[in-house]
Design a protein around this motif. Structure first.
Motif, mmCIF file in Angstrom:
data_model
loop_
_atom_site.group_PDB
_atom_site.id
_atom_site.type_symbol
_atom_site.label_atom_id
_atom_site.label_comp_id
_atom_site.label_asym_id
_atom_site.label_seq_id
_atom_site.Cartn_x
_atom_site.Cartn_y
_atom_site.Cartn_z
ATOM 1 N N GLY A 1 -10.421 -2.243 -45.295
ATOM 2 C CA GLY A 1 -11.348 -1.202 -44.866
ATOM 3 C C GLY A 1 -11.280 -0.936 -43.377
ATOM 4 N N LYS A 2 -10.092 -1.059 -42.818
ATOM 5 C CA LYS A 2 -9.921 -0.809 -41.383
ATOM 6 C C LYS A 2 -9.133 0.467 -41.149
ATOM 7 C CE LYS A 2 -9.955 -5.249 -38.938
ATOM 8 N NZ LYS A 2 -10.360 -4.959 -37.582
ATOM 9 N N PRO A 3 -9.394 1.148 -40.043
ATOM 10 C CA PRO A 3 -8.567 2.307 -39.704
ATOM 11 C C PRO A 3 -7.127 1.875 -39.418
ATOM 12 C CG PRO A 3 -10.580 2.277 -38.370
ATOM 13 C CD PRO A 3 -10.498 0.955 -39.070
ATOM 14 N N LEU A 4 -6.186 2.747 -39.733
ATOM 15 C CA LEU A 4 -4.776 2.482 -39.453
ATOM 16 C C LEU A 4 -4.354 3.337 -38.267
ATOM 17 C CD1 LEU A 4 -2.071 1.167 -40.271
ATOM 18 C CD2 LEU A 4 -1.724 3.054 -41.868
ATOM 19 N N PHE A 5 -3.927 2.662 -37.213
ATOM 20 C CA PHE A 5 -3.507 3.369 -36.005
ATOM 21 C C PHE A 5 -1.978 3.470 -36.010
ATOM 22 C CE2 PHE A 5 -2.394 4.100 -31.666
ATOM 23 C CZ PHE A 5 -3.475 4.731 -31.087
ATOM 24 N N CYS A 6 -1.453 4.695 -36.140
ATOM 25 C CA CYS A 6 -0.006 4.898 -36.206
ATOM 26 C C CYS A 6 0.488 5.525 -34.915
ATOM 27 C CB CYS A 6 0.355 5.836 -37.353
ATOM 28 S SG CYS A 6 -0.003 5.139 -38.958
ATOM 29 N N GLU A 7 1.403 4.820 -34.269
ATOM 30 C CA GLU A 7 1.949 5.343 -33.033
ATOM 31 C C GLU A 7 3.453 5.489 -33.201
ATOM 32 O OE1 GLU A 7 0.130 4.642 -28.739
ATOM 33 O OE2 GLU A 7 1.224 2.894 -29.436
ATOM 34 N N LEU B 1 -5.393 7.119 -37.715
ATOM 35 C CA LEU B 1 -5.309 7.726 -36.383
ATOM 36 C C LEU B 1 -3.844 7.808 -36.007
ATOM 37 C CD1 LEU B 1 -7.838 5.249 -35.829
ATOM 38 C CD2 LEU B 1 -8.243 7.079 -34.208
ATOM 39 N N THR B 2 -3.437 8.885 -35.345
ATOM 40 C CA THR B 2 -2.056 8.952 -34.889
ATOM 41 C C THR B 2 -2.016 9.200 -33.383
ATOM 42 O OG1 THR B 2 -1.528 11.319 -34.908
ATOM 43 C CG2 THR B 2 -1.551 10.192 -37.053
#
Ligand code: ADP
Ligand code: MG
Length: 289
Positions: free
Chosen positions: A36-42, A172-173
């Motif tokens: 249940g965590k946001p996924l930060f894609c860079e 998030l990207t």
């Protein structure tokens, strides 16, 4: 929302909607869902960050709600705003017939609230919330996002708290035009997206450009890899490989040779300096082998 029990199931479900993820990415997405965590894609532009969020929503059978970040974005664009013209109409319709306090109260109800992406995502859950290109927003907005993401709820002074029945899956990207703050990253699982390897990119092109031959797609992926190591201002992403394939097909070219590359270079290289450089080095060298 469809239940995906393992990283492999995530990969298969993404594959089913045309997104080809490697093990690392499928695992990161699985963990984001499970924890249940946001996924930060860079990653570089065109490495598949935005389309991952869209693919995940497709794969899970839920809606994707997109918040596109930009310079100067603020809470009224991201969360909610009051529908001023409708409030005005309403007030006119009341035409002094009700007590002013009552009239004012009637203006600040859900009816006159314009839900922007963040609020819509809280209300629409389960869904995928795509917070796209967060590096374009400023520090203040990041702090605001952090607050919304940690609470999965917002408080609207006139209405009270609105809480997500089920927290959205947040992706998030960032194209890394600047470093995003540790505080925001700390809330998220982090994944760095590389350009796909040769085999995967070949598979992506074949999937996204139906009817392309093995030969032409192999020629494109090889040339694009060379371009990526040529120190250009803007190395081509997967989007450019796909565009190149479409451009060649549109011109009925079955072979990527110097002549067909010369007339389609604009599909892959978006800076004049880059095109000049590649042409000076010789298109034959780019396409050899
Ligand atoms: N792993 C992948 N599988 C399928 N298509 C992909 C993949 N990665 C990128 N693409 C395609 O490449 C294009 C660019 O991807 P996008 O998500 O817009 O990149 P980014 O958001 O990182 O700039 C899209 O058309 C997308 O469909
Ligand atoms: Mg994107």
């Amino acid at each position: 929302m469809r239940h995906l029990a393992t990283p492999q199931e995530v990969a298969d479900a993404l594959d089913g909607v045309g997104y080809l993820a490697d093990d690392g990415l499928a695992t990161a997405a699985f963990l984001a869902l499970r924890m249940g965590k946001p996924l930060f894609c860079e990653g570089e532009p065109g490495t598949g960050k935005t389309s991952l969020a869209i693919g995940l929503a497709d794969a899970l059978g839920v809606e994707v709600i997109r918040l596109q970040c930009h310079e100067g974005i603020d809470a009224t664009q991201a969360l909610y705003d009051w529908d001023f013209p409708r409030q005005l109409l309403h007030l006119r319709a009341l035409d002094g017939k009700v007590d002013p306090d009552e009239a004012e109260k009637s203006l600040y109800t859900r009816r006159f609230l314009l839900a922007r992406p963040l609020l819509r995502a809280l209300e629409a859950a389960p869904c995928v919330l795509l917070i796209d290109e967060v590096d374009r927003a400023d520090d203040e907005f990041e702090a605001f996002l952090l607050e919304v993401l940690s609470e999965n709820a917002v408080t609207i002074p006139e209405l009270g708290e609105i809480r997500a029945a089920e927290p959205p899956l947040v992706v998030l990207t960032s194209n890394r035009t600047r470093e995003v703050h540790d505080a925001l990253k700390r809330r998220c699982l982090y994944h760095w997206l590389e350009h796909p390897d040769l085999t995967r990119e070949l598979a992506i092109i074949r999937r996204r450009v139906p009817g392309i031959s093995d030969r032409l797609s192999a020629q494109i992926t090889t040339a694009v890899r060379r371009l990526r190591s040529a120190e250009l201002l803007k190395p081509p992403g997967v989007a450019e490989s796909i565009d190149w394939a479409h451009a060649l097909l549109a011109l009925d070219r079955t072979d990527l040779d110097a002549a067909s590359a010369a007339v389609t270079l604009g599909a892959v290289l978006k800076y004049r300096e880059d095109a000049d450089r590649v042409i000076a080095a010789g298109l034959d060298a780019l396409l050899a082998g």
